[in-house]
Design a protein around this motif. Structure first.
Motif, PDB file in Angstrom:
ATOM      1  N   UNK A 143       0.853  -1.195   0.000  1.00  0.00           N
ATOM      2  CA  UNK A 143       0.000   0.000   0.000  1.00  0.00           C
ATOM      3  C   UNK A 143       0.884   1.239   0.000  1.00  0.00           C
ATOM      4  N   UNK A 144       0.657   2.124  -0.941  1.00  0.00           N
ATOM      5  CA  UNK A 144       1.395   3.371  -0.998  1.00  0.00           C
ATOM      6  C   UNK A 144       0.748   4.424  -0.111  1.00  0.00           C
ATOM      7  N   UNK A 145       1.576   5.182   0.608  1.00  0.00           N
ATOM      8  CA  UNK A 145       1.044   6.212   1.504  1.00  0.00           C
ATOM      9  C   UNK A 145       2.181   7.158   1.902  1.00  0.00           C
ATOM     10  N   UNK A 146       1.848   8.408   2.129  1.00  0.00           N
ATOM     11  CA  UNK A 146       2.826   9.367   2.640  1.00  0.00           C
ATOM     12  C   UNK A 146       2.920   9.185   4.150  1.00  0.00           C
ATOM     13  N   UNK A 147       4.095   8.865   4.644  1.00  0.00           N
ATOM     14  CA  UNK A 147       4.269   8.577   6.067  1.00  0.00           C
ATOM     15  C   UNK A 147       3.887   9.775   6.925  1.00  0.00           C
ATOM     16  N   UNK A 148       3.075   9.506   7.954  1.00  0.00           N
ATOM     17  CA  UNK A 148       2.685  10.544   8.888  1.00  0.00           C
ATOM     18  C   UNK A 148       1.601  11.464   8.380  1.00  0.00           C
ATOM     19  N   UNK A 149       1.069  11.188   7.196  1.00  0.00           N
ATOM     20  CA  UNK A 149       0.013  12.024   6.619  1.00  0.00           C
ATOM     21  C   UNK A 149      -1.357  11.557   7.096  1.00  0.00           C
ATOM     22  N   UNK A 172       4.444   1.184   1.608  1.00  0.00           N
ATOM     23  CA  UNK A 172       5.464   1.824   0.783  1.00  0.00           C
ATOM     24  C   UNK A 172       5.315   3.328   0.978  1.00  0.00           C
ATOM     25  N   UNK A 173       6.237   3.939   1.699  1.00  0.00           N
ATOM     26  CA  UNK A 173       6.115   5.352   2.043  1.00  0.00           C
ATOM     27  C   UNK A 173       6.572   6.214   0.866  1.00  0.00           C
ATOM     28  N   UNK A 180       1.532   8.389  -7.084  1.00  0.00           N
ATOM     29  CA  UNK A 180       0.665   8.401  -8.270  1.00  0.00           C
ATOM     30  C   UNK A 180       1.345   7.659  -9.424  1.00  0.00           C
ATOM     31  N   UNK A 181       2.641   7.929  -9.624  1.00  0.00           N
ATOM     32  CA  UNK A 181       3.376   7.250 -10.694  1.00  0.00           C
ATOM     33  C   UNK A 181       3.440   5.746 -10.435  1.00  0.00           C
ATOM     34  N   UNK A 182       3.742   5.361  -9.196  1.00  0.00           N
ATOM     35  CA  UNK A 182       3.826   3.939  -8.861  1.00  0.00           C
ATOM     36  C   UNK A 182       2.471   3.257  -9.016  1.00  0.00           C
ATOM     37  N   UNK A 183       1.411   3.962  -8.659  1.00  0.00           N
ATOM     38  CA  UNK A 183       0.067   3.406  -8.755  1.00  0.00           C
ATOM     39  C   UNK A 183      -0.315   3.179 -10.213  1.00  0.00           C
ATOM     40  N   UNK A 184      -0.038   4.156 -11.058  1.00  0.00           N
ATOM     41  CA  UNK A 184      -0.397   4.020 -12.473  1.00  0.00           C
ATOM     42  C   UNK A 184       0.417   2.925 -13.157  1.00  0.00           C
ATOM     43  N   UNK A 185       1.624   2.654 -12.632  1.00  0.00           N
ATOM     44  CA  UNK A 185       2.475   1.612 -13.203  1.00  0.00           C
ATOM     45  C   UNK A 185       2.215   0.237 -12.573  1.00  0.00           C
ATOM     46  N   UNK A 186       1.167   0.157 -11.747  1.00  0.00           N
ATOM     47  CA  UNK A 186       0.767  -1.092 -11.100  1.00  0.00           C
ATOM     48  C   UNK A 186       1.846  -1.644 -10.159  1.00  0.00           C
ATOM     49  N   UNK A 187       2.649  -0.744  -9.582  1.00  0.00           N
ATOM     50  CA  UNK A 187       3.658  -1.164  -8.616  1.00  0.00           C
ATOM     51  C   UNK A 187       3.096  -1.193  -7.194  1.00  0.00           C
ATOM     52  N   UNK A 188       1.896  -0.719  -7.035  1.00  0.00           N
ATOM     53  CA  UNK A 188       1.211  -0.724  -5.740  1.00  0.00           C
ATOM     54  C   UNK A 188      -0.092  -1.496  -5.874  1.00  0.00           C
ATOM     55  N   UNK A 205      -6.999   7.446 -14.208  1.00  0.00           N
ATOM     56  CA  UNK A 205      -6.520   6.060 -14.240  1.00  0.00           C
ATOM     57  C   UNK A 205      -7.659   5.053 -14.084  1.00  0.00           C
ATOM     58  N   UNK A 206      -8.869   5.565 -13.962  1.00  0.00           N
ATOM     59  CA  UNK A 206     -10.039   4.698 -13.752  1.00  0.00           C
ATOM     60  C   UNK A 206      -9.891   3.853 -12.481  1.00  0.00           C
ATOM     61  N   UNK A 207      -9.220   4.443 -11.500  1.00  0.00           N
ATOM     62  CA  UNK A 207      -9.049   3.752 -10.221  1.00  0.00           C
ATOM     63  C   UNK A 207     -10.402   3.460  -9.592  1.00  0.00           C
TER      64      UNK A 207
END
Length: 353
Positions: A143-149, A172-173, A180-188, A205-207
């Motif tokens: 899961x992608x996320x900004x740490x502490x956000x 994945x901080x 956004x880039x990692x999500x669109x590239x299916x890395x998350x 991205x049709x998320x």
């Protein structure tokens, strides 16, 4: 007044100018510091793209400042509060979670005002073709996320709801643009994020929304504020550095700024298109994305009262219990309510419209 760990000093008084019949909010006028002294003050404001500055510009509240503003842009709340603690900036706006991480690190900051808004834009997104259908499916996923956000806070509550812990997933901080880039590239496998990134991902991205801050799978309805079953509080805060609060000139400017920002939030609620235009201009978002995000729901100023403080304490305790934060602390120790009456007056006027 909850004012612990701060050095007592005389606080400059402030007279609030009524909004009158004009459609544009009027400014606040500091009285105790002379106009000449205030004109020498440069208030260093930390912002996130499309944040405070765009709200204030949309409301026309940057035109008659009795002091100067020096803007600094941050990718998310945690680095902004690090700068506030170090005295690199004087004040900035963040979500509900960054002050907890700052407090846990005994940062030299204080929460000085609160706001609350829509929580359906706080969302856990998955790719359109993702096999994930429930929050229980998150086990073992990245899961992608900004740490502490605030998005980190959402992840914690979502995992708790699924009887999972942070150890059951891989966090994945990443800052929003990288995520956004990692999500669109299916890395998350999933991405925990807030608006306008939520709206951008849904459109571009049709998320798909796995669950949002309302606790609703598949996305909540626009303008839905936090309710009893919500996973997010919808809180945001203006947070000031203690060094700035201890300076008489900056304290007067801070009081004025806090009131202006509260009025700008009220203005945006009834001038959504103007808010969206300013948002698009500053961030480079497509106008239609900015408008959709603005229509989803905008923040309003609220009282920084015992309920807000208690809610934040519960979230802090949850982070400690999950061993994300190392030591239990008292959130109220990092609250300074010297501007409470001023913001409450603006909040009340906005609620009547």
């Amino acid at each position: 007044m909850r004012l612990r760990n701060l050095i007592p000093f005389a606080v400059a008084a402030l007279a609030l100018t009524a909004c009158g019949s004009s459609d544009t909010p009027s400014a606040a006028v500091p009285e105790s510091v002379s106009a000449a002294d205030l004109a020498k003050v440069t208030l260093k404001v930390g912002d996130q793209k499309g944040g405070q500055k765009s709200y204030l510009e949309a409301a026309g509240l940057l035109k008659d400042l009795p002091y100067k503003i020096e803007w600094s842009t941050f990718t998310s709340g945690p680095p902004l509060l690090e700068a506030a603690s170090a005295g690199a900036i004087d004040i900035g706006s963040v979500g509900n979670t960054p002050p907890l991480f700052a407090a846990a690190a005994n940062a030299k900051i204080a929460v000085v005002s609160a706001q609350k808004g829509d929580v359906s834009s706080d969302a856990l997104l998955v790719p359109e073709d993702s096999p994930l259908r429930s929050i229980e499916d998150l086990r073992g996923k990245t899961i992608g996320v900004a740490k502490g956000s605030s998005a980190h806070g959402l992840i914690l509550t979502v995992l708790n709801a699924a009887k999972l812990t942070p150890a059951d997933v891989t966090l994945s901080f990443l800052q929003p643009s990288d995520a956004f880039a990692a999500f669109t590239q299916k890395k998350l496998d999933a991405w925990s994020i807030w608006d306008p990134y939520t709206t951008q991902a849904l459109r571009d991205t049709k998320a798909r929304v796995l669950i949002d801050g309302t606790g609703t799978s598949g996305g909540g309805k626009p303008n839905t504020e936090a309710g009893p079953d919500s996973l997010a509080s919808g809180y945001g805060f203006l947070v000031a550095g203690k060094a700035a609060l201890a300076d008489a000139g900056k304290n007067a400017a801070l009081r004025d700024y806090v009131v202006r920002y509260a009025k700008a939030l009220n203005y945006a609620k009834t001038h959504v298109e103007e808010r969206a235009t300013a948002w698009s201009k500053e961030t480079g978002l497509k106008p239609e994305v900015a408008l959709e995000a603005a229509q989803r729901g905008l923040d309003r100023p609220i009282k920084l009262d015992d309920t807000v403080i208690a809610d934040e304490q519960k979230l802090a305790d949850a982070f400690v219990a999950a061993k994300v934060l190392p030591t239990k602390f008292t959130f109220a120790d990092f609250v300074d309510n010297r501007y409470a009456a001023d913001v409450a007056a603006v909040a009340e006027s906005g609620a009547q419209k």
